[in-house]
Design an enzyme around this catalytic site. Structure first.
Site, PDB file in Angstrom:
ATOM      1  N   GLU A 298      -7.835   3.551  10.733  1.00 11.33           N
ATOM      2  CA  GLU A 298      -8.425   3.783   9.406  1.00 11.33           C
ATOM      3  C   GLU A 298      -8.978   2.468   8.833  1.00 11.33           C
ATOM      4  O   GLU A 298      -8.386   1.398   9.035  1.00 11.33           O
ATOM      5  CB  GLU A 298      -7.391   4.383   8.455  1.00 11.33           C
TER       6      GLU A 298
ATOM      7  N   THR B  62       0.879  -1.181   0.000  1.00 11.64           N
ATOM      8  CA  THR B  62       0.000   0.000   0.000  1.00 11.64           C
ATOM      9  C   THR B  62       0.909   1.220   0.000  1.00 11.64           C
ATOM     10  O   THR B  62       2.129   1.091  -0.067  1.00 11.64           O
ATOM     11  CB  THR B  62      -0.877   0.032   1.266  1.00 11.64           C
ATOM     12  N   CYS B  63       0.296   2.393   0.093  1.00 10.78           N
ATOM     13  CA  CYS B  63       1.129   3.594   0.104  1.00 10.78           C
ATOM     14  C   CYS B  63       1.974   3.687   1.377  1.00 10.78           C
ATOM     15  O   CYS B  63       2.966   4.389   1.412  1.00 10.78           O
ATOM     16  CB  CYS B  63       0.272   4.842  -0.052  1.00 10.78           C
ATOM     17  N   ASN B  64       1.576   2.986   2.413  1.00 11.65           N
ATOM     18  CA  ASN B  64       2.302   3.086   3.683  1.00 11.65           C
ATOM     19  C   ASN B  64       3.162   1.881   4.003  1.00 11.65           C
ATOM     20  O   ASN B  64       3.899   1.913   4.979  1.00 11.65           O
ATOM     21  CB  ASN B  64       1.310   3.281   4.842  1.00 11.65           C
ATOM     22  N   ARG B  65       3.003   0.817   3.252  1.00 14.40           N
ATOM     23  CA  ARG B  65       3.759  -0.386   3.600  1.00 14.40           C
ATOM     24  C   ARG B  65       3.955  -1.294   2.391  1.00 14.40           C
ATOM     25  O   ARG B  65       3.085  -1.383   1.511  1.00 14.40           O
ATOM     26  CB  ARG B  65       3.069  -1.148   4.726  1.00 14.40           C
TER      27      ARG B  65
ATOM     28  N   GLY C 176      -7.521  11.865 -10.022  1.00 15.02           N
ATOM     29  CA  GLY C 176      -7.557  10.432  -9.766  1.00 15.02           C
ATOM     30  C   GLY C 176      -8.996   9.976  -9.629  1.00 15.02           C
ATOM     31  O   GLY C 176      -9.892  10.783  -9.351  1.00 15.02           O
ATOM     32  N   ALA C 177      -9.196   8.686  -9.832  1.00 15.67           N
ATOM     33  CA  ALA C 177     -10.561   8.160  -9.747  1.00 15.67           C
ATOM     34  C   ALA C 177     -10.585   6.841  -8.993  1.00 15.67           C
ATOM     35  O   ALA C 177     -11.482   6.035  -9.164  1.00 15.67           O
ATOM     36  CB  ALA C 177     -11.139   7.979 -11.151  1.00 15.67           C
ATOM     37  N   GLY C 178      -9.600   6.659  -8.127  1.00 19.09           N
ATOM     38  CA  GLY C 178      -9.546   5.429  -7.337  1.00 19.09           C
ATOM     39  C   GLY C 178     -10.383   5.542  -6.072  1.00 19.09           C
ATOM     40  O   GLY C 178     -11.136   6.508  -5.900  1.00 19.09           O
TER      41      GLY C 178
END
Lengths: 418, 260
Positions: free
Chosen positions: A111, A48-51, A184-186
């Site tokens: 989250e 993910t963006c963090n891991r 973005g469209a995610g």
């Protein structure tokens, strides 16, 4: 028999390093193939963006080394990825994933997005996961759900998009009737659009490759959609720009937006870059009256908003602890059941041989007496095996089975793999 | 009465600064009630005084600052304004008490209304210029924190940038007509009751300079459409210039004028 997790996350590496490790979905099977080829019996990659975390089952020494090699290659500047990494083994590895799934290890405490990301990682790695990691990820999702339903760890606005809204409010105050561009469209873009629209912000979704999805989301929300090429001029009018594209490089560059920003007559512009790798060139943040924030910057803001959530940590940790014990009991039971079976069949084989030998010498006995003696041999074997079997199962349930199992194998020369 | 006001303004200062010393923020009611109680005592003290001389002028300036602080908090929820206005008001009242409220050359009863209106409007204009300065200082501090991505106490306790910008705009827009009327009343008073502009030059110079600075700041905001950081810097520069000119005149002409 072991479980290992290793990789990097927001606690061990800064954003500019983490973004290099991020794997796109299509890259995951190839990375896992390399790790399995190095000796692991199963693997799941959570990126993910963090891991970026590799979960490995029965990994010898070579598989973790292969993981560090994969990550170091992505770092690309000769630095070893291990310098930014962490390793947890066995029970701590299980605990780590459960904490991740529960949102306890998230940059923004509690989250909910991470649970979907854990599910996606499991789905993407399904072919390589193997039975142990299947079970681990399945239970991790259940732990995440249990924590969220039994605590208020997921309550309030502490997601990345809602932290972004809090920052924007520190610049503009009331966000009603402000204009926001969302690149973005995610899922993150959609969540951000929803958060901003709920504050009364006029939202425009911007996407090129996924324009149709952007238009669908926009129609559903009563918002507008446009392409990236149309968006640059809008930097003159927008108050908030939120970026969350999947682009592998910066799309919002100084050259593209500086002319439009210069026409703003000093009005502040809040740019929130939630993408990894980053969507916005750092130089854009140097422009006068531009406030540029990345994911890392939102951490503190979100943590402030998460005071109430922090009070739930002990309760959530207790749930995680309970679930780790359940998994661990099952995990050790996995090795114990075949070992006990083999142990019993070995003893039974000895019993059968010795019974046969005795019967040969006792040919004068009647069938009833023979049956009685055979029954006696079974009873004796079961009496002898009862206590060790119960003790082994109990030790497995309590997570102490590994040592006993090894002793059993050594003492009785058991050959089956645990 | 002045001492009671001083004590309550001091308490307001302590309440405003408390969160920066690690204590919890005071409840909003307390942050409004304390200065309002101080202002009530302050009004009661001021109505008993002649407005002639430096001490009453400083005292009135302190009162207006506190009232503007309460209005800012009520209308724009700009609680952080108290960080500047409360200590400033405390200092001004303390200074006024040190100087002393001795009997001044009180104008005759017929001239009193003109004079009181002149002093009140001029001091209000000055207080609004000070409020514009305070909002600008808060703006620049918050701007710096946001730009530097520091999310500490300032980020949490200071109002949003645009609210501070709006406070600055309102303060300037209200301050200019108040000071203009104050200046016009001074001229009218001088012509009608004093037989012409016989006041000391220093007082006229400072009064006109302050009016020009305030007018310049309003012109920048409303004609040149300056906003945000540029407008904040201009407000701070203007207020600083007014203060420096006052100090320069005070040093070069120590016995000049009634309140200088």
């Amino acid at each position: 028999m072991s479980i290992t997790v290793l990789g990097v996350n927001h606690l061990t590496a800064p954003l500019e390093v983490r973004e290099r490790f991020a794997h796109a979905p299509h890259e995951i099977p190839q990375a896992l193939h390399r790790v399995l080829h190095a000796g692991a019996s199963g693997g799941v990659l959570l990126s993910t963006c963090n891991r970026t975390e590799f979960y490995l089952a029965e990994a010898g020494a070579a598989a973790p080394e292969e993981v560090w090699r994969i990550l170091s290659e992505r770092l690309g500047d000769g630095r070893p990825a291990r310098d930014y990494g962490f390793v947890h083994r066995d029970r701590e590895a299980v605990r780590h994933l459960y904490r991740v799934s529960a949102g306890l290890d998230s940059m923004i405490l509690g989250e909910a997005q991470i649970q979907g990301q854990v599910r996606d990682a499991w789905e993407l790695s399904r072919a390589q996961a193997g039975p142990v990691l299947h079970r681990l990820f399945q239970t991790a999702l259940l732990v995440g759900s249990r924590v969220r339903s039994e605590t208020v760890l997921g309550a309030g606005n502490a997601s990345a998009p809602s932290a972004a809204v809090a920052v924007a409010e520190k610049i503009f105050g009331d966000l009603t009737d402000r204009a926001a561009l969302i690149l973005g469209a995610g899922d993150v873009a959609e969540l951000a659009a929803t958060c901003l629209a709920a504050e009364g912000v006029g939202v425009t979704l911007v996407a090129s490759r996924t324009y149709e999805r952007a238009r669908t989301i926009a129609e559903r929300m009563g918002a507008k959609a446009m392409t990236l090429d149309e968006a640059w001029a809008q930097f003159e009018h927008a108050d908030i720009v939120l970026c969350s594209t999947a682009a592998p490089h910066a799309v919002v560059t100084w050259e593209r937006v500086a002319p439009a920003i210069a026409r703003r007559q000093g009005r502040p512009l809040c740019i929130l870059d939630l993408a990894v790798p980053r969507d916005v060139e750092p130089a854009v943040g140097q422009l006068e009256n531009v406030f540029l924030y990345h994911l890392d910057d939102l951490q503190t803001v979100a943590q402030q908003a998460a005071v109430a959530r922090r009070e739930e940590i002990p309760k959530a940790e207790r749930i995680v602890d309970q679930e780790v014990e359940h998994f661990w009991a099952w995990f050790h039971g996995l090795g114990m059941v075949p070992a006990i079976k083999e142990f019993r069949s070995r003893v039974d084989a000895v019993r059968a041989v010795e019974l046969q030998r005795a019967m040969r010498r006792l040919g004068h006995l009647s069938d009833a007496d023979r049956a009685q003696i055979e029954q006696f041999s079974y009873a004796l074997m079961n009496k002898f095996l009862h206590h060790p079997t119960v003790a082994l199962k109990k030790a497995a349930e309590e997570g102490r089975g590994f040592g006993l199992l090894e002793a059993l194998k050594t003492l009785f020369g058991l050959g089956s793999r645990a | 009465m002045h001492l009671l006001a001083l004590g309550l303004y001091g308490l307001t200062t302590a309440l405003a600064l408390a969160p920066f010393a690690g204590a919890r923020s005071a409840p909003r009611a307390l942050m409004l009630g304390t200065p309002m109680a101080g202002a009530a005592f302050h009004v009661a003290a001021l109505v008993q005084l002649s407005l002639v001389g430096l001490a009453p002028a400083l005292s009135m300036l302190a009162l207006f600052l506190v009232l503007l602080q309460v209005v800012s908090e009520r209308v724009l929820r700009a609680q952080a304004v108290a960080l500047f206005t409360a200590p400033l008001a405390t200092g001004l009242v303390g200074l006024a008490l040190l100087i002393g409220f001795g009997p001044g050359a009180e104008p005759s009863a017929g001239r009193n209304a003109w004079f009181v209106m002149h002093v009140t409007l001029s001091v209000l204009g000055l207080a609004l210029l000070a409020l514009a300065f305070v909002s600008s200082a808060l703006y620049l501090l918050q701007f710096r924190e946001l730009k530097a991505k520091r999310f500490g106490q300032m980020f949490r306790l200071f109002p949003p940038l645009e609210r501070l910008d709006r406070l600055n705009q309102i303060a300037l827009a209200a301050g200019f007509p108040a000071l203009t009327l104050g200046v016009l009343l001074a001229i009218g008073y001088a012509v009608r009751f004093a037989g012409g502009l016989h006041v000391d030059k220093a007082q006229v110079v400072w009064g006109m300079f302050t009016w020009l600075v305030l007018g310049w700041a309003v012109w920048l905001r409303h004609v040149r459409h300056w906003m945000g950081r540029r407008a904040a810097v201009a407000s701070i520069a203007g207020f600083t210039a007014v203060l420096l000119v006052y100090l320069a005149l005070k040093l070069t002409q120590p016995v000049a004028g009634r309140f200088l």
